[in-house]
Write a protein that holds these residues in place. Sequence first.
Motif, PDB file in Angstrom:
ATOM      1  N   VAL A 346      -6.247   2.884  -3.703  1.00 44.75           N
ATOM      2  CA  VAL A 346      -6.565   2.879  -2.271  1.00 44.75           C
ATOM      3  C   VAL A 346      -6.553   1.423  -1.818  1.00 44.75           C
ATOM      4  CG1 VAL A 346      -8.343   3.356  -0.558  1.00 44.75           C
ATOM      5  CG2 VAL A 346      -7.899   5.004  -2.397  1.00 44.75           C
ATOM      6  N   HIS A 373      -0.882   4.329  -3.338  1.00 45.16           N
ATOM      7  CA  HIS A 373      -0.709   4.781  -1.956  1.00 45.16           C
ATOM      8  C   HIS A 373       0.419   3.985  -1.310  1.00 45.16           C
ATOM      9  CE1 HIS A 373      -1.809   6.504   1.904  1.00 45.16           C
ATOM     10  NE2 HIS A 373      -1.658   5.299   2.424  1.00 45.16           N
ATOM     11  N   GLN A 386      -6.709   7.935   2.998  1.00 44.05           N
ATOM     12  CA  GLN A 386      -6.283   7.566   1.655  1.00 44.05           C
ATOM     13  C   GLN A 386      -7.139   8.255   0.592  1.00 44.05           C
ATOM     14  OE1 GLN A 386      -5.051   3.530   0.664  1.00 44.05           O
ATOM     15  NE2 GLN A 386      -5.242   2.936   2.824  1.00 44.05           N
ATOM     16  N   LYS A 389      -6.000  11.794   0.187  1.00 44.23           N
ATOM     17  CA  LYS A 389      -4.793  11.902  -0.628  1.00 44.23           C
ATOM     18  C   LYS A 389      -5.100  11.614  -2.103  1.00 44.23           C
ATOM     19  CE  LYS A 389      -1.549  10.846   3.094  1.00 44.23           C
ATOM     20  NZ  LYS A 389      -0.550   9.895   3.633  1.00 44.23           N
TER      21      LYS A 389
END
Length: 450
Positions: A346, A373, A386, A389
């Motif tokens: 992240v 990411h 983020q 995900k």
Amino acid sequence: MSDNSKEGIAKVPRSGRLSGVKGMNDIISPDSARWEWFEDKVRHLMALHAYRNIRTPIVEPTALFVRGLGEVTDIVEKEMYSFEDRLNGEHLTLRPEGTAGVVRAVVEHNLLYEGGKRLYYMGPMFRHERPQRGRYRQFHQVGAEVLGHAGPEVDAELILLALALFDSLDLRDIRLELNSLGQLEERRAHRAALVTHFEQHISVLDDDARRRLHTNPLRILDTKNPAMQAVVESAPQLIEFLGPQSLGHFNALRSILDANGVNYRINPRLVRGMDYYNLTVFEFTTDRLGAQGTVCGGGRYDTLIEQLGGKPAPAVGWGLGIERLLELLKEQGTEPVLPVPDVYAVIAETGMLAQAMALLQTLRRLGVRVHMHAGTSDGMGSLKSQFKKADASGARFALVFAQQEMAQGAVAIKSLRDGIGEQHQVMICDVATWAQRLQSRDISESPNGI
């Protein structure tokens, strides 16, 4: 370029959406991860049994399969993808099975010069069939072949190898069926008896059976036509024609299987679909896949090497359909543990990317599975999106690159699974220490005492 080839290209659609060929399927994630899991199991098992990998071309001379499999077989007559090379007129075929190509390679490269070989292969095969569950026009096989050894112990080894693979996959409800096809003279005597038998029931035979009556009557025993089952069941059995040597080979195989606690059924109608088999033939079958019940099959083919131009040498092997096997695993509810990232990176701001990516490359070199990411074209996205995900990726930890920590030469590790939300700060310079903790999935204590 020939006129014909120009016409062929002219017929290709120049616009619109294109789809794959019917019966030839894309294998995409997460299914592709299941395939990788299965292939890893195969490679590990083959190494334990000292089998070496061989990779043969997908395209072979058509004559290889006509001579090897038999001219009057379903595969050669109905199912092969064959074509003429328009550049040199050579007749070529997409391989419908793996054994013939392996034998061709063994002969061509004189691989038996120094003694017998244990080989295995994995790859796509092609047959023009009606696509259905577990059966496709492009399908994939694993095959194991032992060449240059004649004893029944090698037949048993291959059967035990297949069983070891099934056991490693926790496959259930698979039955082993055995038969012996004897030797050529024994099959000729049986063939004559079969012809006499079927001629007495000619009115019951379908068109395929009548066509094969005087060319390959053994194939009639493999019919799936319900109207012919009674006449097939009453046909002479090959085992009645076997001499002492063939029976001795078969009984020695059975004794080894018995000693290893292997359950099996003798099926006197089992003939397999290729003409190259002799002596031992076998199939592993299941009721869980409907009509497509054969998962793995094989047997001894002691004449094929000579038939394809090599010096006479014995051989035995099996082929296994990967699609059917994975379908069977799904049917019984077995789901493999698929790999997921150890960490999801992240990244708070695009300005941190260079330093972040340098650290991520270090982690990968240390064996940590990293998902980074991405999305700099519209900024990195909010930390909330983020983390969402990161959670969806399956990663156990998020590695957070934030301005405050990085100013101190540190990053934050946040748990996404066990102890959700627990966070530790770690020093970038001490990456080798905490990389080990990421792989062991244990950061319960801060490695830096922070």
